[in-house]
Design an enzyme around this catalytic site. Structure first.
Site, PDB file in Angstrom:
ATOM      1  N   HIS A 190       0.844  -1.200   0.000  1.00 37.88           N
ATOM      2  CA  HIS A 190       0.000   0.000   0.000  1.00 37.88           C
ATOM      3  C   HIS A 190       0.878   1.248   0.000  1.00 37.88           C
ATOM      4  CE1 HIS A 190      -4.154  -1.639   1.400  1.00 37.88           C
ATOM      5  NE2 HIS A 190      -3.579  -2.427   0.513  1.00 37.88           N
ATOM      6  N   TYR A 237       3.826   6.691  10.040  1.00 39.03           N
ATOM      7  CA  TYR A 237       2.990   5.559   9.617  1.00 39.03           C
ATOM      8  C   TYR A 237       3.836   4.472   8.954  1.00 39.03           C
ATOM      9  CZ  TYR A 237      -1.293   3.199   8.190  1.00 39.03           C
ATOM     10  OH  TYR A 237      -2.312   2.277   8.057  1.00 39.03           O
TER      11      TYR A 237
END
Ligand code: APR
Ligand code: PHB
Length: 389
Positions: free
Chosen positions: A72, A384
């Site tokens: 992703h 992240y």
């Protein structure tokens, strides 16, 4: 019985440590309270930082992850009726891998089996002895017999509720905790994910997260009361609540179906600053907990195991004790930064029932700033994808 490192807990931390030590020629025995099926039945988060991916490859367990995991390059924040994409690849040049923790654990068990590793399941009454001397041991019951495992070191990888942390005398333990006034109700369903990337949604009714395990298996969460009973949430009620929290276009696109798992998880931040007592070293959930927002639990555990395995390998290789002496301080610097990120992401995305009108406006302004400032988005993105080791 004797081994170099006695590892209490056969979750991802314990298995990964055992695997990395084995590859360096260092023996270990893993003591796990539950059955293998039980351990593999637990559903946990599924986003791997690139550092975690690299570590798994180094441990020789990256092959299926690289084949089946979903790379992703971004995720979206949904609020105020719209969505805003955080382009991880453009902001950081890095990406994350969506691959369930259950699959990581399965791969680790397969690797331990292939290498003839000793993992004892169903152990009871684990007790640690002589941790401050140079000949510690672990006693336990296994298959009806009392056993004693002599070792050089004990690794406490037994999760938040495990006993090893309690072996550190209370006056030496410095603990920090925040319990959040809500939980997450999660379901797994054999439906196509609503989007090809994750969506973190904030709404007046509360937070929602659209995640996935593969193109035909979705994982969704909604913020709920901490004491919520999943039985009070028939599937239709869950889907209605989720739809209400998503922007209209996503709500319309949402494919619903029967849930195959439904559970409530509490949200907690916790750090035990003392990660060492003599020859006992804590790692993973035994030493810290993060709320799931940002999916840092497994990644943080992997970072601990990276530091701890390096330190043990140095000790066995050259007799150098400095890395072991520095383990806790080194791990904690990264732990606190990851705790901060998980706490911050939780605090901007959830509805806090006790927040004042002023605090609610601050929360709204923070989200607004985040989606307009590339500096703010970069800060989010670099955390992240994972801070460096
Ligand atoms: N004796 C032996 N094993 C025990 C005992 C005990 N008394 N108590 C607990 N255990 C085992 C648990 O059954 C579990 O399998 O220790 C293991 C700990 O595993 P996890 O809780 O998965 O913790 P960890 O391996 O550190 O993994 C961290 O898992 O909990 C998530 O969010 C967390 O994703 C993160 C990752
Ligand atoms: C999950 O897929 O279970 C998941 C993903 C991202 C999170 C938390 C959980 O932040």
């Amino acid at each position: 019985m004797r081994t170099a490192v006695a590892i209490v807990g056969g979750g991802p931390s314990g298995l990964l440590l055992s695997q990395l030590l084995h590859r360096a020629g260092i023996g270990s025995v893993v003591l796990e309270r539950r059955s293998r099926d039980y351990v593999l039945g637990r559903i946990r988060a599924g986003v791997l930082e690139d550092g975690t991916q690299a570590l798994l490859r180094r441990a020789g367990v990256g092959e299926r992850m690289d084949r089946e995991g979903l790379v992703h390059d971004g995720f979206s924040l949904a609020h105020g009726g719209g969505t805003h994409r955080i382009d991880l690849a453009a902001l950081t040049g890095r990406s994350v891998m969506v691959y369930g923790q259950t699959e990581v654990t399965k791969d680790l068990y397969a690797a331990r089996d292939a290498m003839g590793g000793t993992v004892l399941h169903g152990v009871e009454d684990v007790a640690l002895h002589d941790l401050t001397g140079d000949a510690p041991s672990v006693t336990f019951r296994h298959e009806g017999a009392d056993r004693r495992l002599a070792c050089d070191f004990v690794a406490g990888c037994d999760g938040f509720h495990g006993p090893t942390r309690q072996s550190i005398p209370a006056p030496e333990r410095r603990e920090f905790e925040r319990v959040y006034p809500f939980g997450w109700l999660g379901i797994l369903s054999e439906t196509a994910p609503v989007d090809h990337e994750l969506i973190y949604a904030t709404h007046g009714d509360g937070f929602a997260l659209c995640s996935m395990r593969n193109p035909r298996l979705s994982r969704y969460y909604i913020q709920c009361r901490a004491d919520e009973n999943p039985d009070d949430w028939p599937d239709a009620r869950f889907w209605d609540a989720l739809r209400a929290r998503l922007p209209a276009a996503l709500a319309e696109a949402l494919e619903t179906g029967p849930s195959i798992e439904k559970s409530v998880a509490p949200l907690r931040s916790y750090v035990c600053e003392t990660m060492r007592h003599g020859r006992l070293f804590l790692a993973g959930d035994a030493a810290h907990i993060v709320p799931p927002t940002g999916a840092k639990g497994l990644n943080l555990a992997a970072a601990d195991i990276h530091y701890l395995s390096e330190a043990l390998i140095a000790w066995y290789g050259t007799g150098d004790a400095a890395p072991l002496d520095g383990y806790a301080a080194r791990a904690l610097r990264r732990i606190w930064k990851t705790e901060r990120f998980s706490w911050w992401m939780t605090s901007i995305l959830h509805d806090f029932p006790d927040r004042s009108p002023f605090e609610r406006r601050m929360q709204r302004a923070e989200l607004d700033y985040l989606t307009q400032s590339s500096a703010a988005m970069t800060a989010l993105a670099e955390n992240y994808v994972g801070l460096p080791y």
